[in-house]
Motif scaffolding. Structure first.
Motif, PDB file in Angstrom:
ATOM      1  N   ALA A  27      49.814  62.122  49.593  1.00 36.67           N
ATOM      2  CA  ALA A  27      49.426  63.322  50.389  1.00 36.67           C
ATOM      3  C   ALA A  27      47.885  63.368  50.836  1.00 36.67           C
ATOM      4  N   VAL A  28      47.122  62.930  49.982  1.00 39.78           N
ATOM      5  CA  VAL A  28      45.677  62.909  50.005  1.00 39.78           C
ATOM      6  C   VAL A  28      45.507  62.108  51.485  1.00 39.78           C
ATOM      7  N   LYS A  29      46.086  60.734  51.421  1.00 37.84           N
ATOM      8  CA  LYS A  29      45.806  59.914  52.436  1.00 37.84           C
ATOM      9  C   LYS A  29      46.411  60.234  53.837  1.00 37.84           C
ATOM     10  N   LEU A  30      47.362  61.196  53.853  1.00 37.14           N
ATOM     11  CA  LEU A  30      47.962  61.817  55.086  1.00 37.14           C
ATOM     12  C   LEU A  30      47.280  62.879  55.501  1.00 37.14           C
ATOM     13  N   PHE A  31      46.463  63.749  54.694  1.00 36.73           N
ATOM     14  CA  PHE A  31      45.924  64.835  54.932  1.00 36.73           C
ATOM     15  C   PHE A  31      44.453  64.183  55.715  1.00 36.73           C
ATOM     16  N   GLU A  32      43.952  63.381  54.833  1.00 38.39           N
ATOM     17  CA  GLU A  32      42.668  62.899  55.348  1.00 38.39           C
ATOM     18  C   GLU A  32      42.799  62.199  56.682  1.00 38.39           C
ATOM     19  N   HIS A  70      27.271  63.785  41.898  1.00 38.92           N
ATOM     20  CA  HIS A  70      27.869  64.729  42.970  1.00 38.92           C
ATOM     21  C   HIS A  70      28.148  63.428  44.060  1.00 38.92           C
ATOM     22  N   LEU A  71      27.138  62.655  44.291  1.00 45.03           N
ATOM     23  CA  LEU A  71      27.311  61.562  45.465  1.00 45.03           C
ATOM     24  C   LEU A  71      28.260  60.507  45.125  1.00 45.03           C
ATOM     25  N   ILE A  72      27.981  60.095  43.790  1.00 47.57           N
ATOM     26  CA  ILE A  72      29.023  59.035  43.347  1.00 47.57           C
ATOM     27  C   ILE A  72      30.584  59.610  43.441  1.00 47.57           C
ATOM     28  N   MET A  73      30.759  60.906  42.847  1.00 46.41           N
ATOM     29  CA  MET A  73      32.090  61.250  42.885  1.00 46.41           C
ATOM     30  C   MET A  73      32.732  61.545  44.317  1.00 46.41           C
ATOM     31  N   SER A  74      31.645  62.120  45.212  1.00 46.29           N
ATOM     32  CA  SER A  74      32.187  62.074  46.707  1.00 46.29           C
ATOM     33  C   SER A  74      32.595  60.901  47.291  1.00 46.29           C
ATOM     34  N   ILE A  75      31.817  59.962  47.231  1.00 50.94           N
ATOM     35  CA  ILE A  75      31.877  58.483  47.551  1.00 50.94           C
ATOM     36  C   ILE A  75      32.891  57.624  47.059  1.00 50.94           C
ATOM     37  N   ASP A  76      33.284  57.994  45.856  1.00 49.88           N
ATOM     38  CA  ASP A  76      34.503  57.042  45.210  1.00 49.88           C
ATOM     39  C   ASP A  76      35.713  57.871  45.541  1.00 49.88           C
ATOM     40  N   ASN A  77      35.771  58.983  46.037  1.00 51.46           N
ATOM     41  CA  ASN A  77      37.003  59.781  46.196  1.00 51.46           C
ATOM     42  C   ASN A  77      36.612  60.629  47.554  1.00 51.46           C
ATOM     43  N   LEU A  78      36.343  59.451  48.552  1.00 52.31           N
ATOM     44  CA  LEU A  78      36.150  60.057  49.892  1.00 52.31           C
ATOM     45  C   LEU A  78      37.158  60.532  50.670  1.00 52.31           C
ATOM     46  N   GLU A  79      38.531  60.311  50.302  1.00 53.18           N
ATOM     47  CA  GLU A  79      39.593  60.840  51.054  1.00 53.18           C
ATOM     48  C   GLU A  79      39.807  62.212  50.567  1.00 53.18           C
ATOM     49  N   THR A  80      39.675  62.240  49.185  1.00 49.88           N
ATOM     50  CA  THR A  80      39.991  63.642  48.489  1.00 49.88           C
ATOM     51  C   THR A  80      38.933  64.534  48.694  1.00 49.88           C
ATOM     52  N   THR A  81      37.414  64.088  48.799  1.00 48.96           N
ATOM     53  CA  THR A  81      36.395  65.099  49.155  1.00 48.96           C
ATOM     54  C   THR A  81      36.474  65.712  50.600  1.00 48.96           C
ATOM     55  N   THR A  82      37.136  64.389  51.673  1.00 52.47           N
ATOM     56  CA  THR A  82      37.299  64.951  53.042  1.00 52.47           C
ATOM     57  C   THR A  82      38.332  66.193  52.924  1.00 52.47           C
ATOM     58  N   VAL A  83      39.445  65.945  52.091  1.00 49.41           N
ATOM     59  CA  VAL A  83      40.505  67.013  51.987  1.00 49.41           C
ATOM     60  C   VAL A  83      39.937  68.530  51.611  1.00 49.41           C
ATOM     61  N   LEU A  84      39.127  68.078  50.653  1.00 50.62           N
ATOM     62  CA  LEU A  84      38.430  69.473  50.055  1.00 50.62           C
ATOM     63  C   LEU A  84      37.901  70.240  51.040  1.00 50.62           C
ATOM     64  N   GLU A 137      39.984  70.337  54.965  1.00 51.02           N
ATOM     65  CA  GLU A 137      41.512  71.246  54.992  1.00 51.02           C
ATOM     66  C   GLU A 137      41.612  72.337  54.258  1.00 51.02           C
ATOM     67  N   ALA A 138      40.803  72.372  53.160  1.00 55.24           N
ATOM     68  CA  ALA A 138      41.280  73.753  52.148  1.00 55.24           C
ATOM     69  C   ALA A 138      41.175  74.986  52.933  1.00 55.24           C
ATOM     70  N   PHE A 139      40.644  75.121  54.344  1.00 54.29           N
ATOM     71  CA  PHE A 139      40.478  76.409  54.947  1.00 54.29           C
ATOM     72  C   PHE A 139      42.125  76.771  55.321  1.00 54.29           C
ATOM     73  N   SER A 140      42.646  75.638  55.365  1.00 58.70           N
ATOM     74  CA  SER A 140      44.291  76.146  55.679  1.00 58.70           C
ATOM     75  C   SER A 140      45.098  76.601  54.582  1.00 58.70           C
ATOM     76  N   LEU A 141      44.660  76.708  53.401  1.00 59.46           N
ATOM     77  CA  LEU A 141      45.341  77.426  52.401  1.00 59.46           C
ATOM     78  C   LEU A 141      45.292  79.026  52.508  1.00 59.46           C
ATOM     79  N   GLY A 142      46.404  79.460  51.941  1.00 52.34           N
ATOM     80  CA  GLY A 142      46.595  80.954  52.282  1.00 52.34           C
ATOM     81  C   GLY A 142      45.350  81.671  51.339  1.00 52.34           C
ATOM     82  N   GLU A 143      45.269  83.031  51.635  1.00 48.14           N
ATOM     83  CA  GLU A 143      44.104  83.713  50.953  1.00 48.14           C
ATOM     84  C   GLU A 143      43.887  83.451  49.487  1.00 48.14           C
ATOM     85  N   GLY A 144      45.000  83.585  48.896  1.00 43.59           N
ATOM     86  CA  GLY A 144      44.659  83.734  47.245  1.00 43.59           C
ATOM     87  C   GLY A 144      44.272  82.267  46.947  1.00 43.59           C
TER      88      GLY A 144
END
Lengths: 190, 190
Positions: free
Chosen positions: B13-18, B88-102, B105-112
């Motif tokens: 899902a991460v891969k596809l969402f990214e 912060h930079l290492i976490m972002s760069i090591d998980n580039l797809e996940t941070t991109t989704v965060l 894409e997270a604005f597409s979540l419902g309000e809660g």
């Protein structure tokens, strides 16, 4: 073709793309927002993607034109950088919906249009890196990696689309002052 | 329920969402990516939104946990800030797809769910602002607006998801050094 109607459509699209996202906005949503039948809307726009491109292109063009105006004036590297930060933040904050669409939605464009936007974004980045480079040559700045440093500065400025609220207490000008002080002087007490 | 299969689904899902974006990814796309029938996929996930929430929540939780670890150690404000920027930079760069989704894409979540993510993002911001505040109290830093200054630093760090390419010449550590120097010392030659 009325250019007023086209402006109205572009404004409605910006609002919808910002609120719902580009993918979740249908051509019907845009038609409804401007009081047209879906069929009639196509007299004014080629496609939804075309509208997104128009919005993103206009935004990045404005960023570039503003920067070129700053660079055309005689000033120190420091003065140019401060002007860049100020106009970049004001432009971002005064057009919060448009910059949100530019930074969050433009990846949904097809390969060709996306390359155009990326090319203009890179051009802007290179101009900022040039300010840092020439400021280092004249002895004003001490920058070893102009491109990465420019990316840090632009990232800070662009991120404003995610957190700025008109209800906040600071104006765009005041935020620009805080950013300029941070980037020029750093955090350390001297 | 196999937890291996759930991990496999989250990774797909991460891969596809990214790549395609959350909205443009169908549950069928995710099922295809992990070799399941769409009906069987629902044994493992409640909904596509649930998957997005899981990904975003895990990512922002990891950012917060890392920062809390840094803050738990005895160090100067400067040391803590440098550590924050680095991890912060290492976490972002090591998980580039996940941070991109965060971040994209997270604005597409419902309000809660969106409020939960925003709450954790704000918590992180407040912890960074606290570092700046306490560093100013001890005389290490000279920061008049800790929150806006923290937003500038985090914006610069988060923006990395947009420009970092593994093919580049600099490592996450080297980028962290450049960022730390910029934020601590500023651009001006002294």
């Amino acid at each position: 073709m009325s250019s007023n109607k086209q402006n109205e459509i572009a404004l409605a699209a910006v609002k919808l793309f910002e609120q719902k996202g580009y993918r979740a906005t249908s051509v019907q949503d845009i038609a409804d927002a401007v009081g047209l039948q879906k069929g009639s809307l196509y007299h004014y726009i080629a496609s939804k993607e075309d509208l997104l491109m128009q919005i993103a292109h206009q935004a990045i063009l404005q960023f570039n034109e503003q920067l070129e105006e700053i660079l055309a004036k005689e000033d120190t590297a420091r003065g140019k950088l401060e002007q860049m930060i100020r106009t970049h933040l004001i432009m971002s904050i005064d057009n919060l919906e448009t910059t949100t669409v530019l930074w969050r939605e433009a990846f949904s464009l097809g390969e060709g249009p996306q390359e155009v936007i990326q090319g203009m974004t890179d051009k802007y980045l290179n101009l900022v890196a040039d300010i840092l480079r020439s400021g280092t040559e004249t002895g004003e700045f001490n920058v070893t990696h102009p491109r990465i440093t420019a990316l840090a500065i632009l990232g800070a400025c662009n991120w404003v689309y995610r957190w700025y609220h008109p209800s906040g207490t600071l104006t765009a000008e005041e935020i620009a002052d805080i950013f300029s002080k941070l980037f020029l002087d750093g955090l350390l007490a001297h």
